[in-house]
Design a protein around this motif. Structure first.
Motif, PDB file in Angstrom:
ATOM      1  N   TYR A  64       0.823  -1.211   0.000  1.00  0.00           N
ATOM      2  CA  TYR A  64       0.000   0.000   0.000  1.00  0.00           C
ATOM      3  C   TYR A  64       0.862   1.269   0.000  1.00  0.00           C
ATOM      4  CZ  TYR A  64      -3.181   3.605   1.739  1.00  0.00           C
ATOM      5  OH  TYR A  64      -3.897   4.772   1.905  1.00  0.00           O
ATOM      6  N   THR A  65       0.679   2.094  -1.001  1.00  0.00           N
ATOM      7  CA  THR A  65       1.352   3.394  -1.239  1.00  0.00           C
ATOM      8  C   THR A  65       2.843   3.268  -1.552  1.00  0.00           C
ATOM      9  OG1 THR A  65       1.935   3.918   1.073  1.00  0.00           O
ATOM     10  CG2 THR A  65      -0.278   4.586   0.286  1.00  0.00           C
ATOM     11  N   ARG A  66       3.376   2.054  -1.637  1.00  0.00           N
ATOM     12  CA  ARG A  66       4.803   1.921  -1.966  1.00  0.00           C
ATOM     13  C   ARG A  66       5.006   2.148  -3.466  1.00  0.00           C
ATOM     14  NH1 ARG A  66       6.800   3.498   2.130  1.00  0.00           N
ATOM     15  NH2 ARG A  66       4.731   4.451   2.041  1.00  0.00           N
ATOM     16  N   LEU A  67       6.219   2.522  -3.846  1.00  0.00           N
ATOM     17  CA  LEU A  67       6.536   2.835  -5.231  1.00  0.00           C
ATOM     18  C   LEU A  67       6.176   1.660  -6.141  1.00  0.00           C
ATOM     19  CD1 LEU A  67       7.817   4.965  -7.106  1.00  0.00           C
ATOM     20  CD2 LEU A  67      10.007   3.793  -6.779  1.00  0.00           C
ATOM     21  N   GLY A  68       5.360   1.919  -7.157  1.00  0.00           N
ATOM     22  CA  GLY A  68       4.953   0.900  -8.105  1.00  0.00           C
ATOM     23  C   GLY A  68       3.699   0.150  -7.731  1.00  0.00           C
ATOM     24  N   SER A  69       3.180   0.361  -6.528  1.00  0.00           N
ATOM     25  CA  SER A  69       1.966  -0.338  -6.111  1.00  0.00           C
ATOM     26  C   SER A  69       0.732   0.286  -6.764  1.00  0.00           C
ATOM     27  CB  SER A  69       1.813  -0.280  -4.583  1.00  0.00           C
ATOM     28  OG  SER A  69       0.564  -0.839  -4.187  1.00  0.00           O
ATOM     29  N   PRO A  70      -0.265  -0.528  -7.129  1.00  0.00           N
ATOM     30  CA  PRO A  70      -1.511   0.036  -7.661  1.00  0.00           C
ATOM     31  C   PRO A  70      -2.388   0.644  -6.567  1.00  0.00           C
ATOM     32  CG  PRO A  70      -1.695  -2.344  -7.504  1.00  0.00           C
ATOM     33  CD  PRO A  70      -0.273  -2.005  -7.164  1.00  0.00           C
ATOM     34  N   LEU A  71      -2.044   0.384  -5.318  1.00  0.00           N
ATOM     35  CA  LEU A  71      -2.863   0.832  -4.192  1.00  0.00           C
ATOM     36  C   LEU A  71      -2.326   2.147  -3.643  1.00  0.00           C
ATOM     37  CD1 LEU A  71      -3.234  -2.591  -2.325  1.00  0.00           C
ATOM     38  CD2 LEU A  71      -4.662  -1.646  -4.156  1.00  0.00           C
ATOM     39  N   GLY A  72      -3.011   3.215  -3.973  1.00  0.00           N
ATOM     40  CA  GLY A  72      -2.592   4.531  -3.520  1.00  0.00           C
ATOM     41  C   GLY A  72      -3.541   5.111  -2.494  1.00  0.00           C
ATOM     42  N   ASP A  73      -3.291   6.347  -2.111  1.00  0.00           N
ATOM     43  CA  ASP A  73      -4.125   7.014  -1.118  1.00  0.00           C
ATOM     44  C   ASP A  73      -5.550   7.212  -1.626  1.00  0.00           C
ATOM     45  OD1 ASP A  73      -4.304   8.294   1.473  1.00  0.00           O
ATOM     46  OD2 ASP A  73      -4.439  10.210   0.417  1.00  0.00           O
ATOM     47  N   HIS A  74      -5.714   7.279  -2.952  1.00  0.00           N
ATOM     48  CA  HIS A  74      -7.020   7.352  -3.587  1.00  0.00           C
ATOM     49  C   HIS A  74      -7.130   6.196  -4.584  1.00  0.00           C
ATOM     50  CE1 HIS A  74      -6.685  11.413  -1.970  1.00  0.00           C
ATOM     51  NE2 HIS A  74      -7.987  11.531  -2.101  1.00  0.00           N
ATOM     52  N   PRO A  75      -8.346   5.740  -4.872  1.00  0.00           N
ATOM     53  CA  PRO A  75      -8.505   4.554  -5.726  1.00  0.00           C
ATOM     54  C   PRO A  75      -8.372   4.866  -7.211  1.00  0.00           C
ATOM     55  CG  PRO A  75     -10.649   5.357  -5.033  1.00  0.00           C
ATOM     56  CD  PRO A  75      -9.636   6.220  -4.349  1.00  0.00           C
ATOM     57  N   ASP A  76      -7.745   3.946  -7.934  1.00  0.00           N
ATOM     58  CA  ASP A  76      -7.554   4.093  -9.375  1.00  0.00           C
ATOM     59  C   ASP A  76      -8.222   2.908 -10.075  1.00  0.00           C
ATOM     60  OD1 ASP A  76      -6.635   4.207 -12.019  1.00  0.00           O
ATOM     61  OD2 ASP A  76      -4.667   4.986 -11.435  1.00  0.00           O
TER      62      ASP A  76
END
Length: 287
Positions: free
Chosen positions: A103-115
């Motif tokens: 979660y939120t790490r470089l390259g992860s699809p899981l960010g602070d907001h959903p994509d």
């Protein structure tokens, strides 16, 4: 308080216990994931935990395929609460539990907001407040034009009610009589800059939605029985000829007592000892 509910929509004691368990799961996983990110929106998730649980574990029609065209749709205006939704998507099998650890790490699809381009099960890439209801209107109208029967749910923050685009969408949805569109307002009373009604008053909120042509119900957003019954009824009601708004009265930070009374926790970080104490408080509450 208007509910207009019938007893046959009430969940059983076993169902209520399961929903409480899943809301607790959301809160605990939110703490764990924010420990990875080192900053996050605890309180925005905690006010919506029961809403997430009721929708994903009871009310919404879903399948193992997150792109199934007849699935119910869910959009978040308050996209910063995505950290509480990602664990549910993993629990449903849409993404791996191991992926949560990135979660939120470089390259992860899981960010602070959903994509929605990167995360299976996300129907709307939210972040900029005010756009979700417009997109939900489009999805509901598109479903009607395609002859599909899915329901579109849109969760909005109460601070989001200050956005003009929300009310344009509300007018449009009522004009098109989108009975398969259900808005849920997380009425927790706070936004980034303080109390919502100090920043820009939004009451009487129920009367405003009615004036814009919506059916409105007010519920306790932390009472799984009342909340789930309202959502079940709104989804099942085929006699309604207008969209429905459910105003869920909630507490920002619900579950961790000092967060409920301190708006500064809109964005923050718990050090390890405070995180342990928060987990202990959440676990001590009756399921």
């Amino acid at each position: 308080m208007e509910t207009g509910l019938k007893n046959d929509f009430q969940p059983t004691e076993a169902e209520i216990a399961h929903l409480r368990d899943r809301a607790q799961f959301v809160r605990l996983e939110t703490i764990r994931l924010i420990e990875i990110a080192k900053v996050g929106h605890y309180t925005s998730v905690f006010s919506a935990a029961e809403i997430f649980a009721a929708l994903y574990y009871d009310v919404m029609t879903l399948s193992a395929d997150p792109k199934w065209p007849d699935r119910d749709r869910f959009l978040m205006g308050k996209g910063h609460a995505a950290v509480g939704l990602f664990p549910i998507l993993a629990d449903l099998g849409y993404l791996s539990v191991e992926l949560l650890n990135t979660y939120t790490r470089l390259g992860s699809p899981l960010g602070d907001h959903p994509d929605m381009r990167k995360v299976p099960g996300i129907d709307f890439s939210s972040g900029s407040i005010g756009h979700a209801l417009s997109n939900g209107l489009g999805m509901a109208l598109g479903g009607r034009m395609q002859g599909r029967d899915f329901t579109t749910f849109v969760m909005l923050g109460d601070g989001e009610m200050q956005e003009g685009q929300v009310w344009e969408a509300a007018l449009g949805a009522a004009h098109h009589r989108l009975d398969r569109l259900i808005a849920i307002v997380d009425r927790n009373g706070y936004q980034l800059d303080g109390a919502v009604d100090d920043v820009l008053g939004i009451e009487p909120l129920d009367d405003k939605w009615r004036a814009f042509g919506w059916e409105v119900h007010i519920v306790d957003g932390h009472n799984p029985a009342e909340l789930t019954a309202a959502l079940r009824r709104a989804k099942a009601d085929r006699s309604r000829t207008k969209p429905c708004c459910i105003i869920a009265r909630t507490a920002k930070g619900k579950g961790v007592s000092y967060m409920e009374t301190e708006p500064g926790w809109h964005l923050g970080y718990l050090d390890p000892s405070d995180a342990d104490a928060a987990r202990a408080e959440i676990l001590s509450q009756v399921i």
